[in-house]
Design an enzyme around this catalytic site. Structure first.
Site, PDB file in Angstrom:
ATOM      1  CE1 TYR A 214     -14.151  25.618 -66.864  1.00 55.42           C
ATOM      2  CE2 TYR A 214     -12.856  24.072 -65.567  1.00 55.42           C
ATOM      3  CZ  TYR A 214     -13.268  25.365 -65.824  1.00 55.42           C
ATOM      4  OH  TYR A 214     -12.816  26.396 -65.054  1.00 55.42           O
TER       5      TYR A 214
ATOM      6  CE  LYS B  67      14.617   8.279 -62.211  1.00 55.96           C
ATOM      7  NZ  LYS B  67      15.189   7.373 -63.218  1.00 55.96           N
TER       8      LYS B  67
HETATM    9  C1  LIG Z   1      15.048   6.037 -62.817  1.00 58.78           C
HETATM   10  C2  LIG Z   1      16.159   5.063 -62.986  1.00 58.78           C
HETATM   11  C3  LIG Z   1      16.241   3.924 -62.175  1.00 58.78           C
HETATM   12  C4  LIG Z   1      15.148   3.519 -61.201  1.00 58.78           C
HETATM   13  O1  LIG Z   1      14.049   3.007 -61.929  1.00 58.78           O
HETATM   14  P1  LIG Z   1      12.757   2.415 -61.193  1.00 58.78           P
HETATM   15  O2  LIG Z   1      11.953   1.850 -62.299  1.00 58.78           O
HETATM   16  O3  LIG Z   1      12.079   3.584 -60.565  1.00 58.78           O
HETATM   17  O4  LIG Z   1      13.235   1.431 -60.200  1.00 58.78           O
HETATM   18  C5  LIG Z   1      17.369   3.136 -62.282  1.00 58.78           C
HETATM   19  N1  LIG Z   1      18.350   3.435 -63.165  1.00 58.78           N
HETATM   20  C6  LIG Z   1      18.286   4.511 -63.983  1.00 58.78           C
HETATM   21  C7  LIG Z   1      19.402   4.774 -64.946  1.00 58.78           C
HETATM   22  C8  LIG Z   1      17.182   5.349 -63.946  1.00 58.78           C
HETATM   23  O5  LIG Z   1      17.116   6.398 -64.764  1.00 58.78           O
END
Ligand SMILES: *Cc1c(COP(=O)(O)O)cnc(C)c1O
Length: 362
Positions: free
Chosen positions: A255, A35
């Site tokens: 800044y 994702k």
């Molecule tokens: C993002 C996510 C993962 C992976 O998590 P990591 O900490 O990056 O390994 C696994 N399961 C779900 C439901 C997630 O949303």
């Protein structure tokens, strides 16, 4: 010529990191979480390099569609499921698995008459209080889902851990116990563990594991770099010096004039800023590699530039290479200086940053 700000991706290391997942979870199938544009590394690039996993997980329907349109054949799980008939239609057309976590979804399913069209993962909320049915409502949800004709059987089962990155926290074992007890008499494959679960909690290993951050070579645990866990980082972020100038006591930099020079030194300006995804909240002192050696950030991070103190590198000149994170400077360390987690740094790399496959540089 490389662009001013660019990320080099060592895609070869993905298979190495995948092997570390397998070493920890030798009996589990692997759902690689890609994702967030593959955690900022590029959705399709990562998917193509990881086609030997059992499934991919994405958050949204459109991410799944992109993978299918690119020709990927793996099983793809959409972690946020769907909220409308239209989204469900897309899941059916592109053959994407859906998470089922709400009564709204059960209502949508109940009105559809197709037969065995979609694979589903029913989610139990064991304490994260984000998506999923609470334990008290789970049996009813399971019965209702099981009556729907549109779903493929058996139903798979999932939960998500809230604090697996803290090995002292008793929450994780409570969540696992609740998951196992609630589902005792329900058939179907199970999945609990994210990266922290895979690396830290044997009890969380089940039929499927869901590694995300560790695949990118980054540690899920605070205060601990991926390399200490045997992982190899995929992304390095680079730029170059574009100006070098002396400054003297009393000069201010950047800044709000928030940084005041106390002792004459040489200032370096680097072509990277929050417009590239470098964290605006990186504190004064955040390490930056100039010609491979550490120098401290000074002044505020602006959109296109940062400033560094070149006291220890009096011969540095415009054009010299700069590494913001990568070999010699872990993204985990930079995240600490910016009071954030490494996930946000890699995810936050913007479109302007050219992503280069390390094999092209050979
Ligand atoms: C993002 C996510 C993962 C992976 O998590 P990591 O900490 O990056 O390994 C696994 N399961 C779900 C439901 C997630 O949303």
């Amino acid at each position: 010529m490389t662009p001013a700000a660019y990320a080099v991706l060592k895609l070869d290391a993905l298979q190495h990191n995948l092997q570390i997942v397998r070493n920890h979870a030798p009996h589990s199938k692997i759902m690689a979480v890609i994702k967030g544009n593959g955690y900022g590394h590029g959705l399709l690039r990562i998917a193509e390099a990881l086609q030997n996993v059992d499934a991919f997980a994405v958050a949204r329907v459109d991410e799944g569609i992109r993978l299918r349109k690119a020709g990927l054949k793996n099983r793809i799980v959409v972690l946020e499921g769907f909220t409308s008939n239209r989204e469900l239609d897309a899941l059916l057309i592109y053959q994407l698995d859906a998470l089922v976590h709400s009564v709204t979804q059960l209502d949508i399913f109940a009105n559809r008459t197709e037969r065995a069209q979609i694979a589903v993962w029913l989610k139990l909320d064991t304490g994260m209080n984000r998506l999923g049915f609470r334990a008290n409502d789970f049996n009813t949800a399971y019965q209702r889902l099981n009556e729907c004709t549109i779903i493929k059987r058996p139903i798979s089962l999932m939960t998500h851990l809230a604090s697996a990155d803290d090995k002292q926290d008793t929450m994780t074992l409570k969540q696992i116990r609740l998951f196992n007890e609630t589902l005792q008499s329900i058939p179907g494959e199970r999945s609990i563990a994210n990266s922290a679960g895979i690396l830290g909690w044997k009890e969380a290993l089940a039929d499927w594991v869901r590694p995300g951050i560790m695949l990118y070579g980054i540690s899920p645990f605070p205060g601990n770099a991926g390399e200490q866990l045997g992982l190899k980082p995929i992304m390095a972020l680079h730029s170059r010096l574009i100006a070098v100038k002396p400054i003297t006591k009393g000069d201010t930099v950047g800044y709000s004039c928030s940084w005041v020079c106390e002792k004459s030194t040489i200032l370096g300006v680097v072509a990277i800023g929050y417009g590239d995804g470098y964290p605006r909240h990186a504190k004064v002192g955040t390490p930056v590699l100039v010609n491979g050696k550490r120098v401290p950030l000074i002044g505020r991070v602006s959109m296109d530039m940062i400033t560094v103190d070149l006291q220890t590198q009096p011969n540095a000149k415009p054009g010299d290479p700069v590494t913001l994170w990568g070999e010699g400077l872990a993204v985990e360390e930079v995240a600490e200086w910016a009071e954030t987690i490494p996930y946000t740094l890699v995810c936050g790399i913007t479109q302007r940053v050219r992503q280069i496959d390390s094999s092209w540089l050979k």
